[in-house]
Every structure is written in structure tokens, then in C-alpha cells.
Design a protein around this motif. Structure first.
Motif, PDB file in Angstrom:
ATOM      1  N   ARG A 300       0.838  -1.200   0.000  1.00 42.52           N
ATOM      2  CA  ARG A 300       0.000   0.000   0.000  1.00 42.52           C
ATOM      3  C   ARG A 300       0.876   1.255   0.000  1.00 42.52           C
ATOM      4  NH1 ARG A 300      -2.884  -0.754   5.802  1.00 42.52           N
ATOM      5  NH2 ARG A 300      -3.163  -2.802   4.880  1.00 42.52           N
ATOM      6  N   ASN A 301       0.380   2.327  -0.590  1.00 41.38           N
ATOM      7  CA  ASN A 301       1.088   3.607  -0.670  1.00 41.38           C
ATOM      8  C   ASN A 301       2.436   3.492  -1.393  1.00 41.38           C
ATOM      9  OD1 ASN A 301      -0.997   4.795   0.868  1.00 41.38           O
ATOM     10  ND2 ASN A 301       0.058   4.302   2.778  1.00 41.38           N
ATOM     11  N   SER A 302       2.509   2.625  -2.386  1.00 50.84           N
ATOM     12  CA  SER A 302       3.778   2.374  -3.066  1.00 50.84           C
ATOM     13  C   SER A 302       4.397   3.656  -3.621  1.00 50.84           C
ATOM     14  CB  SER A 302       3.561   1.365  -4.201  1.00 50.84           C
ATOM     15  OG  SER A 302       4.708   1.261  -5.011  1.00 50.84           O
ATOM     16  N   THR A 303       3.598   4.476  -4.293  1.00 50.83           N
ATOM     17  CA  THR A 303       4.142   5.687  -4.910  1.00 50.83           C
ATOM     18  C   THR A 303       4.645   6.660  -3.855  1.00 50.83           C
ATOM     19  OG1 THR A 303       2.637   5.442  -6.787  1.00 50.83           O
ATOM     20  CG2 THR A 303       3.633   7.596  -6.467  1.00 50.83           C
ATOM     21  N   ILE A 304       3.855   6.872  -2.798  1.00 51.80           N
ATOM     22  CA  ILE A 304       4.261   7.788  -1.735  1.00 51.80           C
ATOM     23  C   ILE A 304       5.530   7.274  -1.053  1.00 51.80           C
ATOM     24  CG2 ILE A 304       3.597   8.735   0.509  1.00 51.80           C
ATOM     25  CD1 ILE A 304       0.699   8.725  -0.528  1.00 51.80           C
ATOM     26  N   ASN A 305       5.599   5.968  -0.803  1.00 52.26           N
ATOM     27  CA  ASN A 305       6.768   5.407  -0.135  1.00 52.26           C
ATOM     28  C   ASN A 305       8.029   5.546  -0.984  1.00 52.26           C
ATOM     29  OD1 ASN A 305       5.232   4.713   2.072  1.00 52.26           O
ATOM     30  ND2 ASN A 305       4.878   2.617   1.400  1.00 52.26           N
ATOM     31  N   ASN A 306       7.913   5.279  -2.279  1.00 54.68           N
ATOM     32  CA  ASN A 306       9.070   5.457  -3.151  1.00 54.68           C
ATOM     33  C   ASN A 306       9.489   6.925  -3.210  1.00 54.68           C
ATOM     34  OD1 ASN A 306      10.065   2.930  -4.589  1.00 54.68           O
ATOM     35  ND2 ASN A 306       7.857   2.700  -4.833  1.00 54.68           N
ATOM     36  N   TYR A 307       8.511   7.812  -3.191  1.00 53.33           N
ATOM     37  CA  TYR A 307       8.801   9.248  -3.190  1.00 53.33           C
ATOM     38  C   TYR A 307       9.544   9.636  -1.916  1.00 53.33           C
ATOM     39  CZ  TYR A 307       7.782  14.313  -3.445  1.00 53.33           C
ATOM     40  OH  TYR A 307       7.860  15.682  -3.495  1.00 53.33           O
ATOM     41  N   MET A 308       9.049   9.187  -0.773  1.00 50.00           N
ATOM     42  CA  MET A 308       9.701   9.560   0.487  1.00 50.00           C
ATOM     43  C   MET A 308      11.081   8.932   0.629  1.00 50.00           C
ATOM     44  SD  MET A 308       6.950  10.259   3.495  1.00 50.00           S
ATOM     45  CE  MET A 308       6.064   8.701   3.523  1.00 50.00           C
ATOM     46  N   LEU A 309      11.270   7.748   0.100  1.00 49.36           N
ATOM     47  CA  LEU A 309      12.616   7.168   0.095  1.00 49.36           C
ATOM     48  C   LEU A 309      13.584   8.064  -0.659  1.00 49.36           C
ATOM     49  CD1 LEU A 309      11.823   3.375  -0.435  1.00 49.36           C
ATOM     50  CD2 LEU A 309      13.241   4.312   1.409  1.00 49.36           C
ATOM     51  N   GLN A 310      13.130   8.595  -1.805  1.00 50.67           N
ATOM     52  CA  GLN A 310      13.996   9.493  -2.563  1.00 50.67           C
ATOM     53  C   GLN A 310      14.205  10.814  -1.831  1.00 50.67           C
ATOM     54  OE1 GLN A 310      15.775   8.017  -4.463  1.00 50.67           O
ATOM     55  NE2 GLN A 310      15.112   8.003  -6.605  1.00 50.67           N
ATOM     56  N   ILE A 311      13.175  11.338  -1.184  1.00 49.21           N
ATOM     57  CA  ILE A 311      13.345  12.558  -0.388  1.00 49.21           C
ATOM     58  C   ILE A 311      14.397  12.324   0.690  1.00 49.21           C
ATOM     59  CG2 ILE A 311      12.222  14.102   1.269  1.00 49.21           C
ATOM     60  CD1 ILE A 311       9.608  13.697  -0.308  1.00 49.21           C
ATOM     61  N   PHE A 312      14.279  11.194   1.390  1.00 52.70           N
ATOM     62  CA  PHE A 312      15.220  10.854   2.463  1.00 52.70           C
ATOM     63  C   PHE A 312      16.647  10.822   1.919  1.00 52.70           C
ATOM     64  CE2 PHE A 312      15.973   7.504   6.047  1.00 52.70           C
ATOM     65  CZ  PHE A 312      16.703   8.451   6.760  1.00 52.70           C
ATOM     66  N   ARG A 313      16.824  10.165   0.759  1.00 53.47           N
ATOM     67  CA  ARG A 313      18.166  10.089   0.168  1.00 53.47           C
ATOM     68  C   ARG A 313      18.682  11.472  -0.225  1.00 53.47           C
ATOM     69  NH1 ARG A 313      15.496   5.511  -2.971  1.00 53.47           N
ATOM     70  NH2 ARG A 313      16.393   3.565  -2.165  1.00 53.47           N
ATOM     71  N   MET A 314      17.816  12.247  -0.861  1.00 44.88           N
ATOM     72  CA  MET A 314      18.259  13.528  -1.417  1.00 44.88           C
ATOM     73  C   MET A 314      18.647  14.524  -0.326  1.00 44.88           C
ATOM     74  SD  MET A 314      18.096  12.702  -4.503  1.00 44.88           S
ATOM     75  CE  MET A 314      17.252  11.515  -5.560  1.00 44.88           C
ATOM     76  N   ILE A 315      17.847  14.636   0.717  1.00 45.08           N
ATOM     77  CA  ILE A 315      18.140  15.658   1.734  1.00 45.08           C
ATOM     78  C   ILE A 315      19.327  15.259   2.605  1.00 45.08           C
ATOM     79  CG2 ILE A 315      15.761  16.467   1.751  1.00 45.08           C
ATOM     80  CD1 ILE A 315      15.404  15.050   4.462  1.00 45.08           C
ATOM     81  N   THR A 316      19.759  13.996   2.533  1.00 50.56           N
ATOM     82  CA  THR A 316      20.953  13.560   3.270  1.00 50.56           C
ATOM     83  C   THR A 316      22.151  13.379   2.342  1.00 50.56           C
ATOM     84  OG1 THR A 316      20.190  11.254   3.135  1.00 50.56           O
ATOM     85  CG2 THR A 316      19.650  12.479   5.137  1.00 50.56           C
ATOM     86  N   GLY A 317      22.003  13.808   1.084  1.00 49.39           N
ATOM     87  CA  GLY A 317      23.127  13.791   0.150  1.00 49.39           C
ATOM     88  C   GLY A 317      23.541  12.412  -0.317  1.00 49.39           C
TER      89      GLY A 317
END
Length: 610
Positions: A300-317
């Protein structure tokens, strides 16, 4: 004693190198190929069982047609003629968009796809279904928005990280990483590394974890949002990276305002808050890579979860750096750009769904078929997949297939899908043909392997998938009339052929989009197989980055017309696989956004993220 031959496994996307002992045309023993530069002798039980998949009682030997509910043997000429006639009739009466193509390639071989898709387009359709649209469409869509184009999916650089995170990944059993068990054990046992598993289940992989966050099923969204909130509160963001490489963070950051991370973690996920803080710090502040898998992709929430994983990666460089998230080196993209905001991107007539990565999700097929809409699907060509058992809602799929005006199955085995189809065409197995796949998963080196036949065809009537597609193109009269000079040019080598093709296309620019079909048709007979011609097409049409990287490996310069021929000759000499190129550019120059920054804000997800 038999003869040992180099090949690869075709039972998952890792395609580990194998050696097969062949005697009297049969595989009698299988072992990992230590000379394979990527897998280096590693393989799992699936690869060691390859002989079973090659030699089994369900193999198809000749074309079949369903007559009075039962399949009967028919000649190839009859099969191609009848299928072609029915396809044209459906196109003329109902429009090409009512014809669909499924599969065409799998984790074992993908050279049928360019010919199959061109055939589909010639019929006037873009309705293509594959497993890519079943598992990975959400992450391809998210990456497309962030990077400016759906092109090459980003991947974790797991073999060079210190903190390895398996999120919804049972890699000990399913692999999905090169040398998966070796990778897991390395991170489990090395005191300077850490292996973290985030999974509701105490899986075989979790048993090897240094830390296992056993969250409640379906609460990944709560955990991800909490980890990002913890990162912000703790000051673990990489502000320099954000300033240099990211746009839209100011719009995204407020989505996490007021989020009660402690409550979400303890009450929602059922986890210890301090342990989650510890894991968050490891991911945010060390050389970390997150491998998300089906627990994310199919949850469930596959798109949101993939999005937040990328946010997490991006804001931590953690993007575009060694041991983080990277865009791997690819010889060719396994999909195409189909941003639904472009008005030229068509939607399905019944559900109104748009393609992602140029692929429609298999889940909508029954609805698109079992409908009174005049544009509903009426004909299907399905190849190298078994949708009646591997795609969602088996009963609906069975009903949909029985309602079709025409169904054609191209396969090696008499599968559940084949049993339902009007026509069944026998395909050679991946051990009987030349082929390759786009799952290279390497960076910055570009690993490539052209798998070569290791056993003779079980049936003299079986044909390669791309060859069958060419026969259907001819049978429908859609093959353009090509000059004899193109059929003969390949005798003087690939470079001479390329020059002849270039001159021909300069006078016939309207055929430029049919290059895969033209090369398969005219160069294939000279090389001995259509798939070899299609692999040459990949080398000729490779990106500038690939060609520059190949030159760095010692091949002719990028603009030298002989480069493709020299590489192809080398590829044939290395059936065990080889490093073809070394990428010379970083991930940020690959971005298709105007400012060459990651466009982190996806407005459509603002409301669902609240």
C-alpha cells in the motif's frame, strides 16, 4: 565428458554467469562461472536448476491452433497467414488500438521487444503490457518527475556502501542484487559495516541483520515520514548538497511540519523510538544505500513510499555518490519516456490509465477487455510471460482471454496462458538463441553479455521470438520494401552495412523509426540470427556517454564508424560477459531538468502526503 560452455541464468534479473556442461545436445551439469566479471562464480539454486527449465515435458514443438476447444498441430505458413489476416481484420474494423502486446521479453532476454513494439506501432497501437508495469511503475514515475524524464531508473550502489538497508527485501532468497548472499554476509560480519532490515516478517534475510526493524505490516509510510522528521529535527540534512543539487525542497519541507514522529513510530509502527532514531542516524550520516523491494513496490502507498525514500536520500546527500543511490550504466533503456502531462501520451479507453515508462499496468487489462466500450481490447499477442498465473486476478484474466477475438501465445512451454490462446507458436529457449538483457546493474563500469546458444533447438520448428515477429510483419504486408543492397552490405562487415543503411535512411527518413526492424530483416540473415543484428543496432545507437567510455576502454574513438564493429567482434569472443564501457560523466549531467537539479517537489503528492 561433455563440453563446458559459458552462458547466464535467466531466472531472475541478476543473470548470474553460468557454465553448462553439454553432452549430446543436453545440459548435464551447471556451475557458477568464475570468469564472469560481475557474478564471479556466484549463483543460487535457481541457476543450478537451469537444466530442468530447458529439458521438460511442457516444451512446445510446433504451432498449434485451437479447433473446437482443443489445440491441433498446424504448419507455420498457415499459422502466420491466419494470424496476420485476423490482425488486419480487427485493425480495419475496430482500429489498431484494440490490439495489445504483452511481455515480449523477460529477465532472460529482451531482443524481441524492439521488433514486437514496432510491429504493434505498425498496426496502429501503443497498448503494451509487461511486468515492469506491475512491480516498478511507481518508482519509475517518481524518478521521472525528479529527474525530468522517465529514462534510466536509479539504483542503490550496495556493494560500495557501509550501511546496507534492505527495506521489504528478502535478498537471501530472492537475490535482486549481484552476489546477494555474499553482500549480506559481508555487511553482517564486518565490524565497520552494518546491515539493517526493515520488514514485518522475520525473513531469512532478517536473520542476518545487525538491526531488524520489525514494523507492523503496511506502516512503511508512517515510518518513512517519521525518519524524515527525525532527520530534520536532528540536523542531519546535507545543506550543501540541497543547495547545489535540489530544487523544490522549500515546497516539500512543510509536508513534514507538525508530524509527531514518536507517536507514529510507537503506536503506528509498533517500534522502539530510540532504535528508529539510531537507524535514521546511520542512514543519514554514513555511507548508506537503501535497497527497497517488493515489500515497498507491491504494498500500500507504493508511490508515496518510493517518493519519500527518494526525499530521504536527497536531503541527506545520498544521490550521485559512491555507495549511495546512482543511475547505473546502461547500454539501452528497457522502457521509454511517457510523462502523462504530455497531451500526446494516450490513455487507455476504459480505465483512463496512462502508461509509465511506456508500459501499461497489467492490472487494468481485464477491465480494458471486458467492456462494451467500442475501443476495448480485442486481440492480444503475448510472449515470454504467463499472465494467467503471474499477473493480478487470475479469474478475471481467464475471463478476459476467453472473450478476445484473437489471442496468440509465443512461448517455449505449454503454459496456462498458452492453453487459453487461439494460436500457440513455439519459441526457442534462451539457451538455444543469442540474446541479452538491459539489467546490467553496474556503475561506473558497463557490464554486458551477449548470451550465445549452448544447446541445439529441441524442435526444428521452433523459432526465436524476434524472428516470429518479423514473420508476422511480413505476413501482414507491413514490412517496407527494402533494397537488395541492404541485404548484401553486411557481407562486407558491420561498418560497411552501417554506411549503406545511413545512406538509405537519408533518402527515406520516414523509415528512421523502423531501424530495429530493418536491421533484423536485412542484417540478421548475414549474422545468422535476428537477435545478433539487434544487438549490433544497440551498439551502433549507443549514447555518446557509452561510446566515450568504450574509447576509454581501448576501443576506437566515439565518432569512429568502426567502433560498433570492433566492440561486437569482442563481445562474440567473450561469451562469459565483459566490461564494455566506463562511464565518464556523473549522474547530475544525466538529469533532464532544465537546471540540472533534482526537481524534488511533485505537486500531485502534496495532498496524499499530508
Amino acid at each position: 565428458m561433455g563440453e563446458w560452455k559459458h552462458t547466464s541464468c535467466v531466472l531472475c534479473a541478476q543473470n548470474c554467469g553460468l557454465e553448462m556442461e553439454v553432452e549430446d545436445g543436453k545440459i548435464i551439469k551447471v556451475r557458477g562461472d568464475k570468469s564472469n566479471p560481475r557474478s564471479q562464480g556466484y549463483c543460487c539454486r535457481k541457476g543450478l536448476s537451469m537444466a530442468h527449465y530447458e529439458h521438460n515435458a511442457d516444451r512446445l514443438l510446433y504451432p498449434l491452433k485451437k479447433v473446437n476447444g482443443k489445440h491441433e498441430r498446424i504448419p507455420w505458413e498457415q499459422a502466420i497467414s491466419e494470424i496476420s489476416e485476423k490482425l488486419l481484420k480487427i485493425r480495419d474494423e475496430h482500429g489498431g488500438q484494440t490490439i495489445a502486446y504483452m511481455g515480449g521479453g523477460s529477465v532472460g532476454g529482451q531482443m524481441e521487444v524492439p521488433v514486437g513494439l514496432k510491429f504493434l506501432n505498425m498496426l496502429g497501437s501503443r497498448t503494451y503490457y509487461s511486468s515492469l508495469g506491475q512491480e516498478f511503475s511507481s518508482t519509475y514515475w517518481v524518478d521521472g518527475r525528479l529527474f525530468g524524464k522517465q529514462f534510466y531508473p536509479s539504483m542503490p550502489d550496495t556493494h560500495k556502501c557501509d550501511t546496507l538497508v534492505g527495506w521489504g527485501w528478502n535478498g537471501w532468497m530472492s537475490n535482486q542484487e549481484p552476489q546477494a548472499r555474499t553482500l549480506i554476509l559481508d555487511h553482517e560480519k564486518d565490524p565497520d559495516k552494518c546491515f539493517i532490515v526493515i520488514d514485518p516478517r522475520k525473513s531469512e534475510t532478517a536473520e542476518h541483520a545487525n538491526i531488524h526493524l520489525q514494523l507492523k505490516p503496511g506502516t512503511d509510510t508512517l515510518l518513512l515520514k517519521s525518519m524524515i522528521r527525525i532527520t530534520l529535527d536532528s540536523g542531519w540534512t546535507d545543506e550543501d548538497f540541497i543547495a547545489e543539487h535540489i530544487s523544490g525542497w522549500d515546497e516539500v519541507k512543510p509536508l513534514f511540519d507538525g508530524w509527531d514522529a514518536r507517536r507514529a513510530v510507537t503506536e503506528g509502527c509498533g517500534l522502539d523510538f530510540d532504535e528508529v532514531v539510531r537507524v535514521t542516524k546511520l542512514i543519514a550520516t554514513t555511507k548508506s544505500a537503501i535497497h527497497q523491494d517488493l515489500g515497498i513496490y507491491m504494498n500500500r502507498n507504493s508511490t508515496i513510499n518510493n517518493y519519500m525514500l527518494q526525499i530521504f536520500r536527497m536531503i541527506t546527500g545520498r544521490f550521485g555518490v559512491e555507495g549511495g543511490q546512482v543511475v547505473p550504466a546502461f547500454l539501452y533503456a528497457i522502457g521509454g519516456n511517457s510523462d502523462e502531462r504530455n497531451p500526446k501520451i494516450g490513455r487507455s479507453p476504459v480505465t483512463g490509465m496512462f502508461p509509465i515508462y511506456s508500459v501499461f499496468p497489467p492490472a487494468i487489462f481485464p477491465a480494458e477487455t471486458l467492456s462494451d466500450d467500442p475501443n476495448h481490447i480485442r486481440a492480444v499477442i503475448v510472449s515470454a510471460v504467463n499472465p494467467l498465473r503471474t499477473w493480478p486476478d487470475t479469474k478475471a484474466y481467464e475471463k478476459a482471454f476467453r472473450s478476445l477475438d484473437l489471442s496468440v501465445c509465443i512461448d517455449t512451454a505449454y503454459s496456462e496462458t498458452a492453453r487459453e490462446c487461439d494460436y500457440v507458436l513455439p519459441c526457442r529457449s534462451y539457451m538455444e538463441t543469442y540474446d541479452t538483457v538491459g539489467f546490467n546493474y553496474s556503475f561506473p563500469e558497463l557490464y554486458f553479455q551477449m548470451r550465445q546458444p549452448v544447446v541445439p533447438p529441441l524442435s526444428g520448428e521452433a523459432k526465436g521470438g524476434s524472428e516470429i515477429m518479423l514473420e508476422l510483419i511480413r505476413g501482414t504486408g507491413l514490412m517496407p520494401e527494402l533494397p537488395q543492397s541492404l541485404y548484401e552490405a553486411g557481407r562486407d562487415g558491420i561498418t560497411a552495412y552501417g554506411m549503406e543503411l545511413m545512406m538509405y535512411l537519408q533518402e527515406h527518413m520516414e523509415l528512421a523509426g523502423l531501424v530495429p526492424v530493418i536491421m533484423a530483416e536485412t542484417l540478421g540473415p548475414v549474422l545468422g540470427s535476428t537477435n545478433q543484428a539487434l544487438i549490433v543496432a544497440l551498439l551502433v545507437g549507443a549514447s555518446k556517454a557509452v561510446k566515450i567510455g568504450a574509447n576509454a576502454m581501448g576501443y576506437p574513438e566515439a565518432d569512429d564508424p568502426t567502433q560498433a564493429e570492433v566492440i561486437f567482434e569482442d563481445v562474440k569472443k567473450h561469451p562469459e560477459g565483459m566490461i564494455l564501457s566506463t562511464f565518464q560523466c556523473d549522474d547530475f549531467r544525466l538529469l533532464k531538468t532544465e537546471d540540472k537539479k533534482i526537481a524534488l517537489h511533485i505537486p500531485e503528492l502534496d495532498a496524499p502526503m499530508q
